[in-house]
Structures are given as structure tokens and as C-alpha cells.
Design a protein around this motif. Sequence first.
Motif, short mmCIF file in Angstrom:
data_model
loop_
_atom_site.label_atom_id
_atom_site.label_comp_id
_atom_site.label_asym_id
_atom_site.label_seq_id
_atom_site.Cartn_x
_atom_site.Cartn_y
_atom_site.Cartn_z
N GLY A 90 0.69 -1.17 0.19
CA GLY A 90 0.19 0.06 -0.09
C GLY A 90 0.83 1.22 -0.02
O GLY A 90 1.89 1.29 -0.05
N THR A 91 0.08 2.31 0.11
CA THR A 91 0.66 3.71 0.15
C THR A 91 -0.21 4.32 0.89
O THR A 91 -1.30 4.39 1.13
N ALA A 92 0.37 5.82 1.43
CA ALA A 92 -0.33 6.60 2.25
C ALA A 92 0.31 7.96 2.14
O ALA A 92 1.62 8.08 2.08
N HIS A 93 -0.35 9.00 2.27
CA HIS A 93 0.32 10.32 2.11
C HIS A 93 0.67 10.73 3.64
O HIS A 93 0.32 10.23 4.62
N LEU A 94 1.95 11.46 3.70
CA LEU A 94 2.25 11.84 5.15
C LEU A 94 2.43 13.30 4.98
O LEU A 94 2.99 14.13 4.15
N LEU A 95 1.96 13.88 5.99
CA LEU A 95 2.01 15.35 6.40
C LEU A 95 2.96 15.33 7.74
O LEU A 95 2.24 14.79 8.60
N TYR A 96 3.81 16.19 7.69
CA TYR A 96 4.59 16.07 8.97
C TYR A 96 4.96 17.45 9.51
O TYR A 96 5.41 18.52 8.71
N TYR A 97 4.82 17.93 10.54
CA TYR A 97 4.98 19.10 11.39
C TYR A 97 5.90 19.09 12.60
O TYR A 97 5.89 17.99 13.36
N HIS A 98 6.82 20.10 12.37
CA HIS A 98 7.95 19.89 13.56
C HIS A 98 7.60 21.33 14.24
O HIS A 98 7.81 22.20 13.62
N CYS A 99 7.21 21.13 15.54
CA CYS A 99 6.89 22.56 16.30
C CYS A 99 7.86 22.67 17.57
O CYS A 99 7.99 21.74 18.11
N LYS A 100 8.38 23.96 17.69
CA LYS A 100 9.15 24.27 18.55
C LYS A 100 9.25 25.79 18.86
O LYS A 100 8.72 26.60 18.15
N GLU A 101 9.31 26.03 20.20
CA GLU A 101 9.37 27.59 20.61
C GLU A 101 7.87 28.10 20.33
O GLU A 101 7.72 29.33 19.75
N GLY A 102 6.72 27.02 20.43
CA GLY A 102 5.39 27.77 20.18
C GLY A 102 4.92 27.90 18.68
O GLY A 102 3.96 28.43 18.39
N LYS A 103 5.65 27.58 17.84
CA LYS A 103 5.32 27.69 16.35
C LYS A 103 5.79 26.60 15.53
O LYS A 103 6.80 25.68 15.93
N VAL A 104 5.19 26.31 14.49
CA VAL A 104 5.41 25.28 13.36
C VAL A 104 6.69 25.82 12.66
O VAL A 104 6.60 27.01 12.05
N GLN A 105 8.02 25.36 12.93
CA GLN A 105 9.14 25.41 12.30
C GLN A 105 9.40 24.77 10.88
O GLN A 105 10.02 25.37 10.06
#
Length: 136
Positions: A90-105
Motif C-alpha cells: 500500500g501507500t499513504a500520504h504523509l504530512l509532518y509538522y515540527h513544532c518548537k518554541e510555540g510555532k511550526v518551524q
Amino acid sequence: MAITGTLEDREDIRGLNARYCWTIDFGRYDEWIDCFTEDGTFESPRFGKHSGRDGLKRFAALYKESLGGAQVLHVVANPAFELDGAIGAGTAHLLYYHCKEGKVQQSTVGYYTDKLRKTPAGWRFASRQVTILGHH
């Protein structure tokens, strides 16, 4: 992709995708490793290829260190897979968020390419390879 496998199998794999995200995002690395078969493989452009329980443990340690205290969030969307008895792909989409110091960096998009195997404990990733869009 054709719809294959039982509804129970398909729901188990959807749960596997969710468990994969929750466990790695909240540092539950032993549970993340349990998303894979005993000989399972994870491969990413940044961290390379890691196989088996020991390899996945090494990856988890590298990954944790790379976060530098950031909170991350993996979102798996649009999982699509075909099953043939106790194996699947199979396959799947990936959305990745890296958050530091109160904001998405950083946010990253890509997709997973999976080989799936049904074990006595349920469906697991025999291999999961991540492709990051725009990464060469």
C-alpha cells in the motif's frame, strides 16, 4: 487499487497507521517498533534503512536525538492498499509538522510505500519507506 481483504483486516491496517503516528509522536518507541514485523524495515531519505528490532531501536534513538526537544506531528492520510491473504502492499500520504518554541518551524509532505503482513498479533509493516517530496 481494488478493495481487497476483509473489513476487519482493512480496519486493522487503518488502526496500524494511526498507531504508527501516535507512538512516534509521543515518544512511545517500543510501541512504534511493535508496528513492524520482527524483521520489519523502515527507510527514510534522512536516516537511511533500519531493519529488525535492533535496527528500529537504533533508528528511534537517532530520531529522538534529532528532534532537539521539538514536538512533532505525523498525519497519515489517504491510505490505499491491496491485500492478498496475509500479505499486502500500500501507500499513504504523509504530512509532518515540527513544532518548537510555540510555532511550526517545519512542515514536510511525502508518502509512504508499505509492505504489510498479517501476524498473530494483527497487521504489521513488513517494510515502510518514506519519500519526501522535494528531497533529492
